[in-house]
Design an enzyme around this catalytic site. Sequence first.
Site, mmCIF file in Angstrom:
data_model
loop_
_atom_site.group_PDB
_atom_site.id
_atom_site.type_symbol
_atom_site.label_atom_id
_atom_site.label_comp_id
_atom_site.label_asym_id
_atom_site.label_seq_id
_atom_site.Cartn_x
_atom_site.Cartn_y
_atom_site.Cartn_z
ATOM 1 N N ASP A 29 41.277 30.695 47.123
ATOM 2 C CA ASP A 29 42.620 31.232 47.363
ATOM 3 C C ASP A 29 43.053 29.617 46.487
ATOM 4 O O ASP A 29 43.706 28.662 46.924
ATOM 5 C CB ASP A 29 42.912 31.361 48.454
ATOM 6 C CG ASP A 29 44.196 32.717 48.077
ATOM 7 O OD1 ASP A 29 44.106 33.111 46.858
ATOM 8 O OD2 ASP A 29 44.773 32.642 49.136
ATOM 9 N N ASN A 77 41.969 43.252 45.221
ATOM 10 C CA ASN A 77 42.287 42.632 44.491
ATOM 11 C C ASN A 77 42.149 43.298 42.778
ATOM 12 O O ASN A 77 42.875 43.091 41.674
ATOM 13 C CB ASN A 77 41.323 41.299 43.933
ATOM 14 C CG ASN A 77 41.968 40.599 44.752
ATOM 15 O OD1 ASN A 77 40.392 39.539 44.954
ATOM 16 N ND2 ASN A 77 42.717 40.139 45.282
HETATM 17 C C1 IPE Z 1 41.862 37.058 49.067
HETATM 18 O O1 IPE Z 1 42.872 36.056 48.769
HETATM 19 C C2 IPE Z 1 40.682 37.314 48.047
HETATM 20 C C3 IPE Z 1 39.940 36.212 47.296
HETATM 21 C C4 IPE Z 1 39.991 34.572 47.738
HETATM 22 C C5 IPE Z 1 38.837 36.198 45.725
HETATM 23 P P1 IPE Z 1 43.781 37.138 48.442
HETATM 24 O O2 IPE Z 1 45.009 36.083 47.294
HETATM 25 O O3 IPE Z 1 43.314 37.801 47.832
HETATM 26 O O4 IPE Z 1 44.636 37.396 49.520
HETATM 27 P P2 IPE Z 1 45.835 37.582 50.444
HETATM 28 O O5 IPE Z 1 46.517 38.984 49.378
HETATM 29 O O6 IPE Z 1 46.734 36.286 50.210
HETATM 30 O O7 IPE Z 1 45.216 38.134 51.621
HETATM 31 C C1 IPE Z 2 42.686 33.743 44.531
HETATM 32 O O1 IPE Z 2 43.304 33.000 44.007
HETATM 33 C C2 IPE Z 2 41.748 34.092 43.301
HETATM 34 C C3 IPE Z 2 41.620 35.901 43.785
HETATM 35 C C4 IPE Z 2 41.918 36.512 44.548
HETATM 36 C C5 IPE Z 2 40.959 36.403 42.572
HETATM 37 P P1 IPE Z 2 44.828 33.821 43.693
HETATM 38 O O2 IPE Z 2 44.729 34.242 42.466
HETATM 39 O O3 IPE Z 2 44.712 34.487 45.051
HETATM 40 O O4 IPE Z 2 45.740 32.915 44.203
HETATM 41 P P2 IPE Z 2 46.908 32.176 44.944
HETATM 42 O O5 IPE Z 2 47.193 33.190 46.039
HETATM 43 O O6 IPE Z 2 47.884 33.941 44.181
HETATM 44 O O7 IPE Z 2 47.790 31.464 44.644
HETATM 45 MG MG MG Z 3 45.768 34.273 46.569
#
Ligand code: IPE
Ligand code: IPE
Ligand code: MG
Length: 249
Positions: A29, A77
Amino acid sequence: MAFFSKKTESVPTEVDFSRLPKHIAIIMDGNGRWAKKRSRPRTVGHAAGAENFRTIATYCKEIGIDYLTVYAFSTENWKRPADEVGAIMGLLKKYLLEAIGQMERDRVKMEFFGDLSLLAPELRELCERTREISRHYEGCQVNICLNYGGRDELVRAAQAFAQDCIDGRADPNHLSQEQFGGYLFSKGIPDPDLVIRPSGELRLSNFLLWQSAYAEFYFTDVLWPDFSKEELHRAIASYQNRNRRFGGV
Ligand code: IPE
Ligand code: IPE
Ligand code: MG
């Protein structure tokens, strides 16, 4: 601030390579915020995150981690803008094509946790090919969670078990935890010993709900694209300083 108690903050970062966790799971993340900090589009962060996955997976194999499970795309997602989802899927395709090209050399067994049927046929086919080619490799197994959700996994398991009961292959009065585990994507794989979440968020976001029952957790503010080998060392050293009781004394 990392989510540490005073006690764990003073832990040495030196890793004892003779007692590594068998299974490490990572919620990759912070890609979007990494890009934002650089005034770049979120997709640039995803590309950097994919690159870092390559680095960390290779390193885990090198030091002898048996299983690495990474959260790449959750069942939630899909709520993101279509162009961001498209970019992530494109990066996955690129990664898998490259991985297939290097499989003979890397010899990493690749598995996928999640419902692949919702992916574009081309990507799904690449996942299946990757899985098939690497089926016999031993040494390190990398599980990519793709359209994965812990609750979705549990509901699927319940459905499959119910169907087996209807078909006379299972008995609803006799279901052990081990048997139930056999209905999960992680069938046959030991539970994660260490679950790492970079980016400062202190939640599981639907990751490995069943499997992480007794995992040790490591949270850090470092964003995933910046999560280096040194950061991994810190996480492992912290893990090695824990006292795992599993409910005992
Ligand atoms: C969790 O991260 C999913 C992945 C890293 C693939 P998210 O960014 O989707 O989670 P939330 O929305 O902060 O809970
Ligand atoms: C994790 O990074 C990747 C996925 C969830 C696919 P994020 O895209 O959630 O990055 P942040 O949390 O918005 O910084
Ligand atoms: Mg994220």
